[in-house]
Design a protein around this motif. Sequence first.
Motif, PDB file in Angstrom:
ATOM      1  N   TRP A 188       0.839  -1.215   0.000  1.00  0.00           N
ATOM      2  CA  TRP A 188       0.000   0.000   0.000  1.00  0.00           C
ATOM      3  C   TRP A 188       0.866   1.254   0.000  1.00  0.00           C
ATOM      4  O   TRP A 188       0.480   2.277  -0.565  1.00  0.00           O
ATOM      5  N   GLN A 189       2.029   1.186   0.613  1.00  0.00           N
ATOM      6  CA  GLN A 189       2.963   2.312   0.575  1.00  0.00           C
ATOM      7  C   GLN A 189       3.438   2.557  -0.849  1.00  0.00           C
ATOM      8  O   GLN A 189       3.528   3.714  -1.300  1.00  0.00           O
ATOM      9  N   LEU A 213       1.266   9.267  -5.903  1.00  0.00           N
ATOM     10  CA  LEU A 213       1.296  10.675  -5.497  1.00  0.00           C
ATOM     11  C   LEU A 213       2.372  11.446  -6.255  1.00  0.00           C
ATOM     12  O   LEU A 213       2.276  12.667  -6.417  1.00  0.00           O
ATOM     13  N   ILE A 214       3.397  10.750  -6.703  1.00  0.00           N
ATOM     14  CA  ILE A 214       4.412  11.382  -7.554  1.00  0.00           C
ATOM     15  C   ILE A 214       3.887  11.567  -8.970  1.00  0.00           C
ATOM     16  O   ILE A 214       4.085  12.616  -9.600  1.00  0.00           O
ATOM     17  N   VAL A 215       3.170  10.555  -9.474  1.00  0.00           N
ATOM     18  CA  VAL A 215       2.750  10.550 -10.872  1.00  0.00           C
ATOM     19  C   VAL A 215       1.538  11.438 -11.118  1.00  0.00           C
ATOM     20  O   VAL A 215       1.484  12.177 -12.117  1.00  0.00           O
ATOM     21  N   ALA A 253      -4.621   0.898   3.998  1.00  0.00           N
ATOM     22  CA  ALA A 253      -3.755   1.242   5.135  1.00  0.00           C
ATOM     23  C   ALA A 253      -4.575   1.652   6.346  1.00  0.00           C
ATOM     24  O   ALA A 253      -4.285   1.235   7.480  1.00  0.00           O
ATOM     25  N   LEU A 254      -5.619   2.469   6.133  1.00  0.00           N
ATOM     26  CA  LEU A 254      -6.468   2.877   7.247  1.00  0.00           C
ATOM     27  C   LEU A 254      -7.219   1.687   7.833  1.00  0.00           C
ATOM     28  O   LEU A 254      -7.368   1.569   9.061  1.00  0.00           O
ATOM     29  N   GLY A 255      -7.704   0.806   6.954  1.00  0.00           N
ATOM     30  CA  GLY A 255      -8.425  -0.364   7.431  1.00  0.00           C
ATOM     31  C   GLY A 255      -7.547  -1.271   8.278  1.00  0.00           C
ATOM     32  O   GLY A 255      -7.983  -1.785   9.323  1.00  0.00           O
ATOM     33  N   ILE A 256      -6.300  -1.463   7.846  1.00  0.00           N
ATOM     34  CA  ILE A 256      -5.359  -2.282   8.619  1.00  0.00           C
ATOM     35  C   ILE A 256      -5.102  -1.665   9.979  1.00  0.00           C
ATOM     36  O   ILE A 256      -5.060  -2.353  11.006  1.00  0.00           O
ATOM     37  N   PRO A 273       4.372  -2.641   8.435  1.00  0.00           N
ATOM     38  CA  PRO A 273       4.353  -1.184   8.599  1.00  0.00           C
ATOM     39  C   PRO A 273       5.000  -0.475   7.413  1.00  0.00           C
ATOM     40  O   PRO A 273       5.793  -1.073   6.685  1.00  0.00           O
ATOM     41  N   TRP A 274       4.648   0.789   7.237  1.00  0.00           N
ATOM     42  CA  TRP A 274       5.281   1.576   6.190  1.00  0.00           C
ATOM     43  C   TRP A 274       6.735   1.842   6.575  1.00  0.00           C
ATOM     44  O   TRP A 274       7.061   2.069   7.738  1.00  0.00           O
ATOM     45  N   SER A 275       7.612   1.853   5.577  1.00  0.00           N
ATOM     46  CA  SER A 275       9.038   2.046   5.817  1.00  0.00           C
ATOM     47  C   SER A 275       9.389   3.527   5.850  1.00  0.00           C
ATOM     48  O   SER A 275       8.781   4.333   5.131  1.00  0.00           O
ATOM     49  N   PRO A 276      10.368   3.916   6.665  1.00  0.00           N
ATOM     50  CA  PRO A 276      10.868   5.298   6.609  1.00  0.00           C
ATOM     51  C   PRO A 276      11.443   5.582   5.227  1.00  0.00           C
ATOM     52  O   PRO A 276      12.006   4.696   4.579  1.00  0.00           O
TER      53      PRO A 276
END
Length: 299
Positions: free
Chosen positions: A40-41, A48-50, A199-202, A217-220
């Motif tokens: 999801w990340q 969001l970049i594209v 992501a919100l659901g998780i 979890p999302w990575s830094p």
Amino acid sequence: MHKTRSDNLPLAISVILLSVLGLSLGDALIKFTSGEFVIWQIFVIRSLIVLPLLLAYLAWRAPSALRHPPALGWTTLRSLMMVAMWIAYYLALPHLDIAVAAAAYYTLPIFITLFSALLIGDPIRPLGWVAVALGFAGVMLILRPRAGDFNIFALLPLLSAVLYALAMILTRTKCRAAHPFILAASLNAGFILVGVVAALGIAILGLGQPTGFMLGPWSPMGQAEWLSMAILAAAILLGSVGAAIAYQNAPPATVGVFDFAYVGFAVVWGAVLLSEIPDAVTLGGIALIVVAGILSLRQ
């Protein structure tokens, strides 16, 4: 009377080849980084970049397409089908050898040919079926999956192939008048929406795990991670715009055969990134894919 849009085979073929070149690189990077990023990340940050780039181009070059996008409902359905396609394929990778997953997924030209005949009445002559069979045989020579490797997770890339084929039929029949950048923007908006909701659901349901491609979890995001995301963004930009253009400008059965080039490009990325040199059988498979493309044009 509405004028029917004419096909442009050279444009469609060159664009789909360029698209699968970019997508093969992006998928290889996702496979390599599946232990670092959650799916999801990737979906959210990559798109969001594209998306701003696509919207800026449309505002500059085709503002009317933004104000009055045609076939909005069909475009949305197409985008959701393609997001589901990528989810199914990526979630299969941790459970399958990459060769098995790719072999199952690259049944997609067979589905495209079948759906083209059944749903939109595209004439498929015997030579067209021969082209699909040769292309698939070439994939089998390159990947050489072992029958014992297949399990229930092999159904996920097969599902991906069906969803992609149906999405490209929609591109040809219902979304042909839509600007390719509108289709690409809709797809990337779908990635962001699905990624944020997942992501919100998780988080809300407490399903998160310490590691994992789906529930981790999302990575830094450091410099290397942002570079990886930029490359993935470029790949999805090229692939999402290119697929729309290709399937708007040629019959799905013809373009679908050239999707097999993905496998040849994957061999190249394997040699560049993993120092894997293709053997004689693999080169023979690539040759079959080239012959399949030529036969597809002649049919």
